[in-house]
Scaffold this motif. Sequence first.
Motif, PDB file in Angstrom:
ATOM      1  N   GLU A  65      -4.308   7.249   1.094  1.00 50.98           N
ATOM      2  CA  GLU A  65      -3.624   5.970   0.963  1.00 50.98           C
ATOM      3  C   GLU A  65      -4.185   5.252  -0.253  1.00 50.98           C
ATOM      4  O   GLU A  65      -5.401   5.238  -0.463  1.00 50.98           O
ATOM      5  CB  GLU A  65      -3.794   5.114   2.215  1.00 50.98           C
ATOM      6  CG  GLU A  65      -3.078   5.698   3.427  1.00 50.98           C
ATOM      7  CD  GLU A  65      -2.963   4.716   4.568  1.00 50.98           C
ATOM      8  OE1 GLU A  65      -2.883   3.493   4.296  1.00 50.98           O
ATOM      9  OE2 GLU A  65      -2.965   5.163   5.718  1.00 50.98           O
ATOM     10  N   MET A  66      -3.266   4.651  -1.021  1.00 48.07           N
ATOM     11  CA  MET A  66      -3.632   4.027  -2.282  1.00 48.07           C
ATOM     12  C   MET A  66      -3.435   2.520  -2.236  1.00 48.07           C
ATOM     13  O   MET A  66      -2.431   2.036  -1.715  1.00 48.07           O
ATOM     14  CB  MET A  66      -2.761   4.599  -3.408  1.00 48.07           C
ATOM     15  CG  MET A  66      -2.921   6.088  -3.642  1.00 48.07           C
ATOM     16  SD  MET A  66      -4.519   6.512  -4.347  1.00 48.07           S
ATOM     17  CE  MET A  66      -4.397   5.693  -5.940  1.00 48.07           C
ATOM     18  N   PRO A  67      -4.379   1.749  -2.780  1.00 47.84           N
ATOM     19  CA  PRO A  67      -4.153   0.311  -2.937  1.00 47.84           C
ATOM     20  C   PRO A  67      -3.227   0.072  -4.123  1.00 47.84           C
ATOM     21  O   PRO A  67      -2.952   0.989  -4.911  1.00 47.84           O
ATOM     22  CB  PRO A  67      -5.559  -0.219  -3.224  1.00 47.84           C
ATOM     23  CG  PRO A  67      -6.205   0.903  -3.976  1.00 47.84           C
ATOM     24  CD  PRO A  67      -5.666   2.174  -3.346  1.00 47.84           C
ATOM     25  N   THR A  88       1.358   5.076   0.932  1.00 46.53           N
ATOM     26  CA  THR A  88       0.802   5.905   1.981  1.00 46.53           C
ATOM     27  C   THR A  88       1.197   7.360   1.775  1.00 46.53           C
ATOM     28  O   THR A  88       2.357   7.660   1.554  1.00 46.53           O
ATOM     29  CB  THR A  88       1.311   5.451   3.367  1.00 46.53           C
ATOM     30  OG1 THR A  88       1.013   4.072   3.529  1.00 46.53           O
ATOM     31  CG2 THR A  88       0.655   6.255   4.468  1.00 46.53           C
ATOM     32  N   LEU A 130      -8.762  -0.549   1.892  1.00 48.35           N
ATOM     33  CA  LEU A 130      -7.609  -0.762   1.027  1.00 48.35           C
ATOM     34  C   LEU A 130      -7.587  -2.191   0.497  1.00 48.35           C
ATOM     35  O   LEU A 130      -7.282  -2.424  -0.676  1.00 48.35           O
ATOM     36  CB  LEU A 130      -6.322  -0.458   1.790  1.00 48.35           C
ATOM     37  CG  LEU A 130      -6.112   0.995   2.215  1.00 48.35           C
ATOM     38  CD1 LEU A 130      -4.938   1.082   3.192  1.00 48.35           C
ATOM     39  CD2 LEU A 130      -5.872   1.908   1.017  1.00 48.35           C
ATOM     40  N   GLN A 146       1.810   0.544   8.795  1.00 50.13           N
ATOM     41  CA  GLN A 146       2.421   1.054   7.579  1.00 50.13           C
ATOM     42  C   GLN A 146       3.911   1.282   7.836  1.00 50.13           C
ATOM     43  O   GLN A 146       4.348   1.561   8.955  1.00 50.13           O
ATOM     44  CB  GLN A 146       1.770   2.376   7.161  1.00 50.13           C
ATOM     45  CG  GLN A 146       0.266   2.281   6.999  1.00 50.13           C
ATOM     46  CD  GLN A 146      -0.117   1.296   5.923  1.00 50.13           C
ATOM     47  OE1 GLN A 146       0.466   1.296   4.851  1.00 50.13           O
ATOM     48  NE2 GLN A 146      -1.078   0.453   6.201  1.00 50.13           N
ATOM     49  N   TYR A 151      -9.918  -0.037  -2.656  1.00 49.64           N
ATOM     50  CA  TYR A 151     -10.350   1.354  -2.631  1.00 49.64           C
ATOM     51  C   TYR A 151      -9.239   2.250  -2.092  1.00 49.64           C
ATOM     52  O   TYR A 151      -8.605   1.927  -1.080  1.00 49.64           O
ATOM     53  CB  TYR A 151     -11.591   1.531  -1.747  1.00 49.64           C
ATOM     54  CG  TYR A 151     -12.851   1.015  -2.386  1.00 49.64           C
ATOM     55  CD1 TYR A 151     -13.826   1.876  -2.872  1.00 49.64           C
ATOM     56  CD2 TYR A 151     -13.069  -0.359  -2.526  1.00 49.64           C
ATOM     57  CE1 TYR A 151     -14.978   1.395  -3.473  1.00 49.64           C
ATOM     58  CE2 TYR A 151     -14.212  -0.856  -3.128  1.00 49.64           C
ATOM     59  CZ  TYR A 151     -15.161   0.032  -3.600  1.00 49.64           C
ATOM     60  OH  TYR A 151     -16.299  -0.457  -4.208  1.00 49.64           O
ATOM     61  N   ALA A 152      -9.007   3.371  -2.748  1.00 45.99           N
ATOM     62  CA  ALA A 152      -8.184   4.419  -2.164  1.00 45.99           C
ATOM     63  C   ALA A 152      -8.980   5.071  -1.036  1.00 45.99           C
ATOM     64  O   ALA A 152     -10.207   5.128  -1.076  1.00 45.99           O
ATOM     65  CB  ALA A 152      -7.810   5.455  -3.218  1.00 45.99           C
ATOM     66  N   VAL A 153      -8.271   5.550  -0.016  1.00 43.82           N
ATOM     67  CA  VAL A 153      -8.910   6.184   1.133  1.00 43.82           C
ATOM     68  C   VAL A 153      -8.325   7.581   1.309  1.00 43.82           C
ATOM     69  O   VAL A 153      -7.119   7.732   1.529  1.00 43.82           O
ATOM     70  CB  VAL A 153      -8.714   5.373   2.422  1.00 43.82           C
ATOM     71  CG1 VAL A 153      -9.441   6.044   3.588  1.00 43.82           C
ATOM     72  CG2 VAL A 153      -9.211   3.938   2.243  1.00 43.82           C
ATOM     73  N   VAL A 201      -9.699   1.803   7.775  1.00 39.75           N
ATOM     74  CA  VAL A 201      -8.913   2.042   6.559  1.00 39.75           C
ATOM     75  C   VAL A 201      -8.449   0.750   5.915  1.00 39.75           C
ATOM     76  O   VAL A 201      -8.561   0.568   4.693  1.00 39.75           O
ATOM     77  CB  VAL A 201      -7.719   2.968   6.878  1.00 39.75           C
ATOM     78  CG1 VAL A 201      -6.819   3.122   5.653  1.00 39.75           C
ATOM     79  CG2 VAL A 201      -8.213   4.339   7.350  1.00 39.75           C
ATOM     80  N   ASP A 202      -7.894  -0.169   6.706  1.00 38.53           N
ATOM     81  CA  ASP A 202      -7.297  -1.375   6.120  1.00 38.53           C
ATOM     82  C   ASP A 202      -8.289  -2.220   5.314  1.00 38.53           C
ATOM     83  O   ASP A 202      -7.943  -2.700   4.222  1.00 38.53           O
ATOM     84  CB  ASP A 202      -6.640  -2.219   7.209  1.00 38.53           C
ATOM     85  CG  ASP A 202      -5.354  -1.589   7.731  1.00 38.53           C
ATOM     86  OD1 ASP A 202      -4.772  -0.741   7.030  1.00 38.53           O
ATOM     87  OD2 ASP A 202      -4.933  -1.937   8.853  1.00 38.53           O
ATOM     88  N   ILE A 249       0.846  -1.193   0.000  1.00 39.38           N
ATOM     89  CA  ILE A 249       0.000   0.000   0.000  1.00 39.38           C
ATOM     90  C   ILE A 249       0.877   1.237   0.000  1.00 39.38           C
ATOM     91  O   ILE A 249       1.827   1.341   0.768  1.00 39.38           O
ATOM     92  CB  ILE A 249      -0.910   0.015   1.238  1.00 39.38           C
ATOM     93  CG1 ILE A 249      -1.859  -1.183   1.178  1.00 39.38           C
ATOM     94  CG2 ILE A 249      -1.692   1.309   1.347  1.00 39.38           C
ATOM     95  CD1 ILE A 249      -2.571  -1.436   2.470  1.00 39.38           C
TER      96      ILE A 249
END
Length: 271
Positions: free
Chosen positions: A39-41, A4, A73, A16, A77-79, A69-70, A2
């Motif tokens: 945060e991006m997958p 961050t 991801l 992370q 999905y981006a968060v 969040v986890d 991921i």
Amino acid sequence: MIRTVTLALGLSLAGQNGLAACADQDGMCETASGGYHIEMPQAENPPLVVFLHGYGGTATGTLKNRRMVDPLLARGYAVMAPEGSERNGRQSWNFFPGWEGRDETAFLNEVVQDASDRFGVDADRVVLGGFSAGAFMVYYLACAAPETFSAYVPVSGGFWRPHPQSCEGPVRMFHTHGWTDNVVPLEGRILGGGRFHQGDIFAGLEIWRVANECADTKPTGFSTTGQFMRRHWSGCADGSALEFALFPGGHNVPKGWPDMMVDWYEGLPGG
């Protein structure tokens, strides 16, 4: 793996590793009207969940909620966690009609476009969520401009009194609330020595049923998902969706919410 994007160089969030940055800059992602963390997958052109913190919260605090969040991801999905604007010395959202302050709808459009340009998120698949004051913001934005995002998923927040006379529609809304919430009770409460009054959550659902042109007031379906007791309305306008989920806890984003919400969203036409 991921990627961050967080607050400051060297800061790592729970679970992370590595340096925190926004592209080639240290610190949060800055736009003309504010900033955000994201945060991006490990996926190309992912959908995006934008989640707004509560009163006195921060974007950093939102991403520290790894229980929320986890799972997002992991589902691809981006968060994004935007930073609220200052209200009475604390970070919140300029949600109530007539208040002075930042145009939050313009700001949220701005940060989503920025994330699309920088990180390749899919600007056509954006879900706007929020907790407490962040959920108030979700309600009022969805009411005034439901076409802004593809769906709305508030947790523990709704309208304030006086309730809106009406909302634009249709809207795709999944509201989640705690049965024992005493900060934003289902019936609402008086704040600020009587200057403000949180609204009734069920009165808000009536406004959404009218906006969605639902044929009847009664739910058309009931289900359970883990601890959640769910009810939804069908026989409404094309493109609309309305569901309400109660859980037995208080004022929080409950365990299991991310997967339940994503399952709902992906079950919608075009989700």
